[in-house]
Structures are given as C-alpha cells and as structure tokens.
Design a protein around this motif. Structure first.
Motif, PDB file in Angstrom:
ATOM      1  N   LEU A  28       0.826  -1.213   0.000  1.00  0.00           N
ATOM      2  CA  LEU A  28       0.000   0.000   0.000  1.00  0.00           C
ATOM      3  C   LEU A  28       0.860   1.262   0.000  1.00  0.00           C
ATOM      4  N   SER A  47      12.616   2.255   3.827  1.00  0.00           N
ATOM      5  CA  SER A  47      12.540   0.802   3.933  1.00  0.00           C
ATOM      6  C   SER A  47      13.592   0.444   4.972  1.00  0.00           C
ATOM      7  N   ARG A  48      13.487  -0.727   5.552  1.00  0.00           N
ATOM      8  CA  ARG A  48      14.564  -1.133   6.460  1.00  0.00           C
ATOM      9  C   ARG A  48      15.844  -1.388   5.690  1.00  0.00           C
ATOM     10  N   GLU A  71      14.708   1.739  10.347  1.00  0.00           N
ATOM     11  CA  GLU A  71      14.029   0.694  11.148  1.00  0.00           C
ATOM     12  C   GLU A  71      13.323   1.426  12.278  1.00  0.00           C
ATOM     13  N   TYR A 174      -2.678  -7.029  16.730  1.00  0.00           N
ATOM     14  CA  TYR A 174      -2.963  -6.093  15.629  1.00  0.00           C
ATOM     15  C   TYR A 174      -4.248  -5.305  15.929  1.00  0.00           C
ATOM     16  N   LYS A 209      -2.460  -8.900  -0.292  1.00  0.00           N
ATOM     17  CA  LYS A 209      -1.376  -8.911  -1.285  1.00  0.00           C
ATOM     18  C   LYS A 209      -1.618 -10.044  -2.275  1.00  0.00           C
TER      19      LYS A 209
HETATM   20  N1  LIG Z   1      -2.979  -4.754   3.162  1.00  0.00           N
HETATM   21  C1  LIG Z   1      -4.088  -4.666   3.911  1.00  0.00           C
HETATM   22  O1  LIG Z   1      -5.084  -5.359   3.663  1.00  0.00           O
HETATM   23  C2  LIG Z   1      -4.156  -3.679   5.040  1.00  0.00           C
HETATM   24  C3  LIG Z   1      -5.401  -3.481   5.652  1.00  0.00           C
HETATM   25  C4  LIG Z   1      -5.494  -2.569   6.679  1.00  0.00           C
HETATM   26  C5  LIG Z   1      -4.388  -1.863   7.092  1.00  0.00           C
HETATM   27  N2  LIG Z   1      -3.187  -2.074   6.483  1.00  0.00           N
HETATM   28  C6  LIG Z   1      -2.045  -1.286   6.953  1.00  0.00           C
HETATM   29  O2  LIG Z   1      -1.424  -0.669   5.856  1.00  0.00           O
HETATM   30  C7  LIG Z   1      -0.034  -0.468   6.139  1.00  0.00           C
HETATM   31  C8  LIG Z   1       0.792  -1.038   4.999  1.00  0.00           C
HETATM   32  O3  LIG Z   1       0.543  -2.430   4.902  1.00  0.00           O
HETATM   33  P1  LIG Z   1       0.829  -3.285   3.586  1.00  0.00           P
HETATM   34  O4  LIG Z   1      -0.324  -4.175   3.386  1.00  0.00           O
HETATM   35  O5  LIG Z   1       1.265  -2.385   2.479  1.00  0.00           O
HETATM   36  O6  LIG Z   1       2.029  -4.188   4.110  1.00  0.00           O
HETATM   37  P2  LIG Z   1       3.521  -4.347   3.576  1.00  0.00           P
HETATM   38  O7  LIG Z   1       3.532  -4.520   2.112  1.00  0.00           O
HETATM   39  O8  LIG Z   1       4.111  -5.435   4.418  1.00  0.00           O
HETATM   40  O9  LIG Z   1       4.188  -2.957   3.905  1.00  0.00           O
HETATM   41  C9  LIG Z   1       4.587  -2.580   5.197  1.00  0.00           C
HETATM   42  C10 LIG Z   1       6.044  -2.207   5.156  1.00  0.00           C
HETATM   43  O10 LIG Z   1       6.454  -1.840   6.464  1.00  0.00           O
HETATM   44  C11 LIG Z   1       7.846  -2.026   6.550  1.00  0.00           C
HETATM   45  N3  LIG Z   1       8.190  -2.466   7.918  1.00  0.00           N
HETATM   46  C12 LIG Z   1       7.803  -3.573   8.538  1.00  0.00           C
HETATM   47  N4  LIG Z   1       8.306  -3.594   9.780  1.00  0.00           N
HETATM   48  C13 LIG Z   1       9.033  -2.465   9.938  1.00  0.00           C
HETATM   49  C14 LIG Z   1       9.792  -1.912  10.979  1.00  0.00           C
HETATM   50  N5  LIG Z   1       9.936  -2.521  12.155  1.00  0.00           N
HETATM   51  N6  LIG Z   1      10.402  -0.711  10.780  1.00  0.00           N
HETATM   52  C15 LIG Z   1      10.286  -0.080   9.617  1.00  0.00           C
HETATM   53  N7  LIG Z   1       9.576  -0.568   8.570  1.00  0.00           N
HETATM   54  C16 LIG Z   1       8.965  -1.748   8.745  1.00  0.00           C
HETATM   55  C17 LIG Z   1       8.222  -3.075   5.508  1.00  0.00           C
HETATM   56  O11 LIG Z   1       9.121  -2.456   4.620  1.00  0.00           O
HETATM   57  P3  LIG Z   1      10.632  -2.964   4.379  1.00  0.00           P
HETATM   58  O12 LIG Z   1      10.584  -4.474   4.367  1.00  0.00           O
HETATM   59  O13 LIG Z   1      10.930  -2.365   3.048  1.00  0.00           O
HETATM   60  O14 LIG Z   1      11.412  -2.422   5.504  1.00  0.00           O
HETATM   61  C18 LIG Z   1       6.939  -3.364   4.758  1.00  0.00           C
HETATM   62  O15 LIG Z   1       7.107  -3.354   3.358  1.00  0.00           O
HETATM   63  C19 LIG Z   1       0.226  -1.140   7.493  1.00  0.00           C
HETATM   64  O16 LIG Z   1       0.183  -0.169   8.519  1.00  0.00           O
HETATM   65  C20 LIG Z   1      -0.945  -2.102   7.619  1.00  0.00           C
HETATM   66  O17 LIG Z   1      -1.252  -2.423   8.943  1.00  0.00           O
HETATM   67  C21 LIG Z   1      -3.045  -2.970   5.471  1.00  0.00           C
END
Ligand SMILES: NC(=O)c1ccc[n+]([C@@H]2O[C@H](COP(=O)([O-])OP(=O)(O)OC[C@H]3O[C@@H](n4cnc5c(N)ncnc54)[C@H](OP(=O)(O)O)[C@@H]3O)[C@@H](O)[C@H]2O)c1
Length: 267
Positions: A28, A47-48, A71, A174, A209
């Motif tokens: 996202l 990104s980390r 991070e 969560y 995803k």
């Molecule tokens: N996808 C859904 O259905 C959904 C629904 C509701 C809410 N959300 C929220 O939307 C946001 C993005 O989610 P997403 O679905 O896009 O997931 P995602 O693709 O996993 O993206 C989240 C990113 O956060 C980074 N990350 C993880 N742990 C971290 C840490 N400790 N420190 C710094 N960066 C960290 C990672 O990036 P790097 O690996 O590059 O570091 C990861 O790519 C989140 O807050 C999630 O809770 C998602």
C-alpha cells in the motif's frame, strides 16, 4: 474581504512540499507514495533496507526524491532520521506513518512480547516520529499533515468464520494496536491543531497482497463474501484519499479516521 477561492488543481497540488512515507516500498505504501509524487511532492521513502528505499525512490515520477534506510522499531534513531531528511531536503510538510510488521499470533498463542513488539512498532514509533516532525513544523511555523495508516480492524472485529481452518489469523495484538492508533490520532489532532498541523487516519479494509490470493484463494473468497462490494480493495483506491488529506484540499479535515473498505464497516 473573502479570500479568493482556489481551483481544485491548486488545492490538490503538492508542488514544493516534502512528504515522508514509511515502509514505502510495500504493497500500500508504494501506491500512496506514487500518489503524493504524482501530485507534485518531493518524496522521502523509507525501507529497512537502504538499497530498496533508494531504488524505490528512483522509480517514482518527478525528481529529487530520496530513499533512506530506517528501522522504526529502533525508536532512538528517529531524531537522527528526521535530521537526515532536513539536512538533505530542508523541510518536511507531510508524514504518512505506514510501515508495520510484527508477529501474527492466534488468540490462544499470543504472548506479552507479541503485544509489546506490535505496539512499539505500530503506535510508539508512529507517535515519536510524528512528534519529531511537528517540532520541525513548529520551528518553521509551517502547516503540516500527519496521516496514520490504521485499519478497519481498529474499528470493527473480525468475522471468526473467515479464518477458521485456514493457516492465517486475525491477530489480537494487531486489533489492539490499530484501535489504539485510531484513537491516538484524534488525541494528537486536537493538541496539534494549534500548531496548524492536521492529524488524520486512513483505515484500509481488505487489501490482500497478491501472494495471499495465490496461496489462500479460499480466504479471499470468504472475505469477498463479507464485503458489500463483493471484492477486495486495490492499492490505487487509496491514492485519492492520501492526496486529499495531505493537501490544502483537506485543510479543514482533522482528527478523522476515514475508512476505505468498500462498505465493510457499513453493515
Ligand atoms: N494490506 C491490507 O489489507 C491492510 C489493511 C489494513 C491496514 N493495512 C495497513 O497498511 C499499512 C501497509 O501495509 P501493507 O499491506 O502495504 O504491508 P507491507 O507490504 O508489508 O508494507 C509494510 C512495510 O512496512 C515495513 N516495515 C515492517 N516492519 C518495519 C519496521 N519494524 N520498521 C520499519 N519498517 C517496517 C516493511 O518495509 P521494508 O521491508 O521495506 O522495511 C513493509 O514493506 C500497514 O500499517 C498495515 O497495517 C493494510
């Protein structure tokens, strides 16, 4: 005399603004980063992995974007991260607190550590980074916009039957942290309004995803069956809202949690 009304193009224009998106290369975060860049902002994407952040920054439309390894769980590094951004770009106007990653335990197996870690990364770090950005905005006496990425699971509970028998959970840590983040957003909004900083949350509904659709098609079918629109969200469906909240088009929207969930929470 009343101020001249600005056009829609002027209100949504982010030219000259600097926006940070954390976890920007993810599912996202990447769409939201492209949205802000397409609206004219200079992007700071994290990104980390520094090389991943840099290559993602280079892929964005426009120029001048930077990628930084960050991070956020190492919260003591947050002031240095903000200093680095200011040293390279001189200003920050918009922060999208998006990055999240933690364990996903079941209700039966969740430990105190699961909760502590999730809250640390998904609430504590969001707050500390936002406050650091607000301190900079105060010094500049400039308006700003903080956008926290919540979740529909910060507002409503899961349907247990969507998960039964499948190798996935709707983790309790969560739910706890996203509910807290949505409420923290309101609290910060009223305190920082006097600094001309708006704080809002975007709460996505189900945006699985592609790998989830490939590995657990039955899970997606069950979620689609729970959705009024009968389908999952697409990342581009967050682009309009993030630009609205980041820009002058949203200048009177403050302290809100806006759900982008295809009507999931409207039942
Ligand atoms: N996808 C859904 O259905 C959904 C629904 C509701 C809410 N959300 C929220 O939307 C946001 C993005 O989610 P997403 O679905 O896009 O997931 P995602 O693709 O996993 O993206 C989240 C990113 O956060 C980074 N990350 C993880 N742990 C971290 C840490 N400790 N420190 C710094 N960066 C960290 C990672 O990036 P790097 O690996 O590059 O570091 C990861 O790519 C989140 O807050 C999630 O809770 C998602």
């Amino acid at each position: 005399m009343a101020e001249a009304e600005r056009s829609v193009q002027q209100l949504f224009d982010l030219s000259g603004k600097v926006a940070i998106v954390t976890g920007a290369a993810g599912w996202l975060g990447s769409a939201m980063s492209r949205a802000l860049a397409e609206a004219g902002a200079t992007m700071v994407v994290t990104s980390r992995q520094a090389d991943q952040a840099e290559s993602f920054a280079a892929s964005l439309p426009g120029s001048g974007h930077i990628g930084i390894g960050f991070e956020q769980g190492d919260t003591e590094t947050i002031p240095a991260f903000v200093e680095t951004v200011l040293g390279r770009l001189g200003r920050i106007d918009i922060l999208v607190n998006n990055a999240y990653g933690s364990t996903a335990p079941s209700i039966d197996s969740a430990t105190a550590e699961d909760f502590d870690r999730a809250y640390h990364v998904g609430v504590t770090a969001y707050f500390l980074l936002a406050r650091e950005v607000v301190n900079h905005l105060r010094q500049r006496q400039a308006p700003g916009s903080i956008i926290n990425i919540g979740s529909m699971y910060g507002v409503v509970a899961s349907y247990p039957d969507a998960y039964t028998g499948l190798p996935t959970n709707s983790p309790p840590n969560y739910h706890g942290l996203k509910g807290g983040l949505v409420h923290l957003t309101r609290h910060l909004a009223v305190y920082w309004a006097q600094d001309n900083v708006r704080v809002n949350a975007i709460s996505p509904g189900p945006f699985p995803k592609p790998v989830t659709a490939q590995t657990m098609p039955e899970f997606i079918e069950r979620l689609e069956g729970k959705s009024p629109m009968g389908r999952m969200g697409r990342p581009e469906e967050l682009k309009g809202l993030v630009v609205l909240l980041a820009s002058e088009a949203g200048s009177y929207i403050n302290g809100q949690n806006i759900l982008v969930d295809g009507g999931w929470t409207a039942w």
